[in-house]
Motif scaffolding. Structure first.
Motif, PDB file in Angstrom:
ATOM      1  N   LEU A  79       9.523 -85.481 126.774  1.00  0.00           N
ATOM      2  CA  LEU A  79       8.063 -85.440 126.637  1.00  0.00           C
ATOM      3  C   LEU A  79       7.637 -85.569 125.172  1.00  0.00           C
ATOM      4  O   LEU A  79       6.540 -86.025 124.887  1.00  0.00           O
ATOM      5  CB  LEU A  79       7.510 -84.129 127.209  1.00  0.00           C
TER       6      LEU A  79
ATOM      7  N   PHE B 187       8.782 -87.670 123.121  1.00  0.00           N
ATOM      8  CA  PHE B 187       8.623 -89.104 122.852  1.00  0.00           C
ATOM      9  C   PHE B 187       7.335 -89.618 123.475  1.00  0.00           C
ATOM     10  O   PHE B 187       6.667 -90.490 122.922  1.00  0.00           O
ATOM     11  CB  PHE B 187       9.829 -89.877 123.375  1.00  0.00           C
ATOM     12  N   ILE B 188       6.987 -89.039 124.653  1.00  0.00           N
ATOM     13  CA  ILE B 188       5.705 -89.405 125.254  1.00  0.00           C
ATOM     14  C   ILE B 188       4.574 -88.975 124.320  1.00  0.00           C
ATOM     15  O   ILE B 188       3.589 -89.707 124.133  1.00  0.00           O
ATOM     16  CB  ILE B 188       5.566 -88.704 126.624  1.00  0.00           C
TER      17      ILE B 188
ATOM     18  N   ALA C  70       4.230 -91.448 121.700  1.00  0.00           N
ATOM     19  CA  ALA C  70       3.493 -92.606 122.198  1.00  0.00           C
ATOM     20  C   ALA C  70       2.002 -92.296 122.245  1.00  0.00           C
ATOM     21  O   ALA C  70       1.173 -93.147 121.922  1.00  0.00           O
ATOM     22  CB  ALA C  70       4.001 -92.999 123.577  1.00  0.00           C
TER      23      ALA C  70
END
Lengths: 415, 531
Positions: free
Chosen positions: A336, A338-339, A342
């Motif tokens: 999460l 890395f999410i 993003a």
């Protein structure tokens, strides 16, 4: 090349919106699904009971499609007037499109709307905290790939501290400190030793993953009762506000961590754009030499704000153990962080936009739970993919070339 | 038997002494000094300008490891005096006898020194020592040492017998020391035996099996690391290894279990399908970045999820990837005509994918440092604006780089399904390699052969980690800690220098300048005297 698209809005946005509205229209007309979708707006325990919405699929599908086409038309109109399509139009478009898809999917089935949205807010929490941490850190000029590590460190520490002290608030504090410690390493290596910030970030993620998993297997599992059974935060309904139908249970019947999150988003937004602190942070991230010239201590500002970012992300980690799961598990952040990264880029380094992006991803995660209930007409995997594909389309078509803080990733060495 | 050993020792001593005597002859030293035990060592160190007492250190067990380092420094200095390339020193480190053959029998002459004053000689020696201890190789070695020490501390601190012994530390402190030694040595012995050579096995063929396991684990790590490292060189960041590996695995796997072809067509076809699958999946990212400026970090992360759900769906849909007559989300086993054959028979897990990996490394090396495309890649990575001005099509470089990177990462997926797990795969086939590859690429500093070495090191950690977990009950996660610390320390040489109190290269440079100044002064002085 890029300046042209910035100055004069192109036709990309209305074209993409148009394609999606046509797709929606075709979906309803061609699939020929008949029946009624029930959207349940209140659950049994609430004070104000709203009648469930019974939507006839074909009719509502056509209404929604027409609305979508209208929005696409509005966007096209704005382009002819050389104006950009405002963000809210795109958000409304996205929400409507998703509603249409849900109506279509839940034929002759009941969709618990409040459940879906409540879960969305809850599941977005770690992403939002992580994204806020990312925004602060990158705005001050340090690329923060270590969000995942900060979340995981926060989750681990809060679980242990809250278990031992039996006090979730101490766990929350410990999570902030843990996130901050990860940030200290990031800051020390990138600011003092001038190591590439991406390298430090990636490596820190692995390091925290290794450390927490090692201690989990070696120490925590030995005495689960003492070390890994933190008390969870109870839901804390806010009087009056939580009685508002739909919005009440979704936004105001949550745990303390979520309330802190609302405050954090507001504070970060206000702080970054309306205070002296924010101006300094942005100056250091955009043009450190200029900031230095006017007397801002660049590296000290960076160090403390990266630490602050770590503390914020650490709070998000506490959500896993104190807010949702109730114990620490190996690799429980599951990418999460890395999410959240993003979301930072998708949100163009703006706390509000990043929060919206995080909500989209939270929705995607929660959709998985809801779709599990019904046998969806299309494979549920494709519904689950959709938010990510939408993000790609949005990033490629709507956001386009984003530009982060100019000095992010570059160490500042005073000449 | 013992007589045989004595004869061997005498012969070796004689050989060393003879070669030393030839070396000392060149330096105008008495030949006899090469034959007297201990004194010959003393002379060796003195010849290099080091203290003769190192010779005494060299004969004390365990402590002589330090003297070994000093001897390497001495060999370096002597090599310089003989006008030999400094790289000969490496040979000394591996096999002193071979180095002595070069030094003693070689044609090189002892450099007739410019009569230099004491200061210059002193500086020269200090410079040589400094160059050795502050070089990149030394930093890397010390980083590994430090990471292993930290890992050992963690293992010891969480070990139960250590904790028990520490409870009565003040009454019997040696028990704690013993317990710490047992736990740390046990762990690292298991790690070594699981990754390099297992002494407990009877035959060499059994003992060497761990090394082949290491290479097997290293295979996908290296190719995926090459893919990620390539994008680093072009100034991009490919976090999409997971998605690219999944797509590649699906493509290669499908070709493998669906068709029935002779091996020489089937295997290349399956490999090609996987490489193309990975390349296409990453190519999407390159095209989007080139055409719309979409940030590759977001798009690769998003495509990871898309690929994951896509594979999940295909795995539970009969006729696509699901094994016929099964309800499990798993593929049928791979066809025998499209798997990497074992390199050394069925006993070892190492397969021919490793050879493919070596070829891929060589190819990427050639591409990056010898080809026109690689030059353009690096130019874009260094400075995209300058590259554009120089006439390089920057956007196309992004597309090409992502395509090649995806193909390499795809090869890692292929190696997983056709080499590692041949019995059919599920959605976890990537095994986190897509993310590990980032660390491998960083450790290898994005250079192909560096990545190759880093991949083998990480493969060793993986293979050894499993046996450490099985034998000593230490969670394999400690390997992640050690790995990440290595990369972290290597990335920060100033930190390593501070910890080990090594000299700063900037100061070494200053020293070198003062040395040449001193030499110039001496030469001028000599000329004056001659005149």
């Amino acid at each position: 090349m890029s300046t042209e698209t910035v100055l004069r809005p192109g036709w990309k946005v209305p074209i993409i919106l148009g394609v999606f509205s046509l797709a929606s229209l075709l979906l309803f007309l061609l699939s020929g699904r008949q029946g009624i979708s029930v959207f349940r707006l209140s659950s049994s325990g609430e004070a104000v009971q709203l009648p469930a919405l019974e939507l006839p699929v074909m009719a509502s599908g056509i209404v929604i499609s027409v609305l979508l086409i209208g929005l696409a038309g509005f966007s096209a109109y704005r382009v002819t007037r050389a104006q950009r399509t405002p963000l809210y139009v795109i958000v409304i478009f996205g929400v409507l499109f998703m509603v249409g898809l849900l109506v279509w999917a839940f034929v002759d089935a009941t969709l618990p709307v409040t459940g879906l949205l409540t879960g969305t807010v809850a599941l977005s929490a770690p992403i939002i905290y992580g994204a806020l941490g990312g925004v602060i850190s990158e705005r001050v000029g340090v690329v923060n790939i270590a969000i995942e590590g900060q979340l995981l460190a926060g989750a681990f520490t809060s679980a242990v501290v809250a278990s031992v002290t039996r006090n979730p608030f101490l766990g929350l504090g410990a999570a902030m400190i843990a996130g901050m410690l990860v940030s200290f390493v990031l800051a020390a290596f990138s600011i003092k030793y001038l190591v590439d910030q991406v390298i430090v970030g990636v490596v820190l993620n692995v390091l925290v993953l290794g450390l927490t998993s090692f201690f989990f297997s070696q120490v925590l599992s030995e005495d689960k009762q003492l070390l890994n059974s933190p008390p969870r935060f109870d839901k804390l309904p806010i009087p009056f506000l939580s009685d508002i139908p739909v919005i009440g249970p979704v936004l105001f019947n949550q745990t303390v961590i979520i309330y802190i999150m609302y405050v954090a988003v507001a504070l970060v937004y206000y702080g970054l754009f309306h205070t002296k602190w924010g101006l300094r942070v942005r100056a250091v991230g955009e043009h450190p030499t200029a900031a230095d010239t006017v007397g801002i201590a660049v590296n000290r500002t960076r160090f403390w704000n990266v630490s602050l970012a770590g503390a914020v992300a650490g709070l998000g980690g506490a959500f896993f153990t104190l807010g949702s799961v109730g114990s620490f598990q190996k690799e429980m952040t599951a990418g999460l962080g890395f999410i959240a990264l993003a979301a930072v880029i998708f949100g163009r380094w703006d706390p509000i936009r990043a929060t919206l992006a995080a909500l989209l991803f939270g929705f995607a995660t929660n959709l998985q739970n809801v779709l599990g209930i019904i046998g969806s007409p299309i494979p549920s995997e494709f519904m689950l993919m959709l938010p990510y594909i939408v993000t790609i389309i949005a990033v490629a078509g709507l956001v386009g070339q984003v530009r982060g803080p100019a000095a992010a990733g570059k160490p500042y060495v005073k000449a | 038997m013992i007589a045989l050993w004595i004869v061997l020792a005498v012969v070796l001593y004689a050989a060393h002494s003879f070669l030393l005597s030839r070396l000392y002859e060149k330096a105008d030293l008495p030949v006899s000094s090469a034959w007297i035990p201990l004194y010959n060592l003393w002379t060796f160190f003195r010849l290099a300008g080091l203290s003769g007492w190192w010779a005494v250190v060299a004969v004390i067990p365990i402590v002589n490891i330090v003297a070994y380092v000093a001897a390497i420094v001495a060999a370096y200095v002597i090599g310089v005096r003989l006008d030999r390339n400094p790289y000969w020193t490496v040979l000394f480190g591996v096999c002193p006898l071979a180095w002595l053959i070069m030094a003693g029998l070689g044609r090189s002459e002892w450099r007739a020194e410019v009569p230099e004053n004491g200061e210059a000689r002193d500086l020269r020696i200090r410079l040589a020592v400094r160059e050795v201890v502050s070089g990149n190789a030394m930093i890397s070695v010390l980083a590994v040492v430090l990471a292993i020490v930290v890992g050992g501390a963690l293992i010891a601190a969480t070990d139960e017998s250590v904790q028990q012994a520490a409870g009565y530390f003040f009454s019997r402190p040696l028990d704690t020391v013993q317990a710490i030694w047992d736990s740390v040595a046990g762990a690292y012995t298991a790690l070594f035996q699981g990754s390099v050579y297992n002494f407990r096995r009877d035959s060499f063929a059994d003992g060497i099996k761990p090394l082949t396991d290491t290479l097997m684990f290293a295979t996908p790590l290296i190719v995926a690391g090459l893919g990620v490292g390539l994008t680093f060189r072009v100034g991009m960041f490919n976090i999409g290894g997971r998605g690219q590996m999944l797509i590649a695995a699906a493509a290669a796997g499908w070709v493998s279990f669906t068709f029935d072809l002779p091996m020489y067509i089937h295997l290349p076809l399956a490999v090609l399908a996987g490489v193309v699958g990975g390349a296409v999946w990453a190519g999407i990212v390159g095209v989007l970045k080139a055409r719309t400026g979409a940030h590759e970090v977001i798009v690769t992360i998003m495509l990871n999820y898309v690929a994951f759900y896509l594979i999940q769906w295909m795995l539970r849909t009969p006729g696509l990837l699901q094994a016929p007559g099964s309800n499990n989300p798993k593929t049928p086993p791979m066809s025998d005509t499209a798997i990497f054959p074992a390199m050394f028979g069925a006993k070892y897990s190492l397969h021919w994918g490793f050879v493919l990996t070596i070829a891929a490394t060589a190819l990427v090396w050639w591409l990056l440092s010898r080809s026109s495309l690689g030059f353009q890649f690096r130019a874009v990575g260094e400075n995209p604006s300058a590259a554009r001005v120089a006439g390089i099509n920057v956007k196309m470089m992004y597309v090409y780089a992502m395509l090649i990177s995806g193909g390499l990462v795809g090869l890692a997926g292929v190696s997983q399904v056709l080499g590692t797990v041949k019995t059919g795969f599920s959605d976890g086939i990537d095994a986190g390699i897509g993310f590990d590859a980032i660390t491998v690429a960083l450790l290898g500093r994005s250079k192909p052969w560096g990545i190759f070495g880093a991949g083998i090191l990480f493969g060793a950690f993986k293979a050894g980690g499993f046996s450490m977990q099985a034998a000593e009950g230490i969670p394999i996660d400690i390997v992640l800690v050690v790995q990440s610390m290595i990369v972290l320390f290597i990335a920060a040489p100033p930190l390593i220098r501070a910890i080990f109190r090594l000299p700063n290269p900037a100061r070494t440079l200053a020293l070198a300048q003062s040395l040449s100044a001193a030499q110039a002064a001496t030469v001028a002085q000599t000329k004056q005297e001659v005149a």
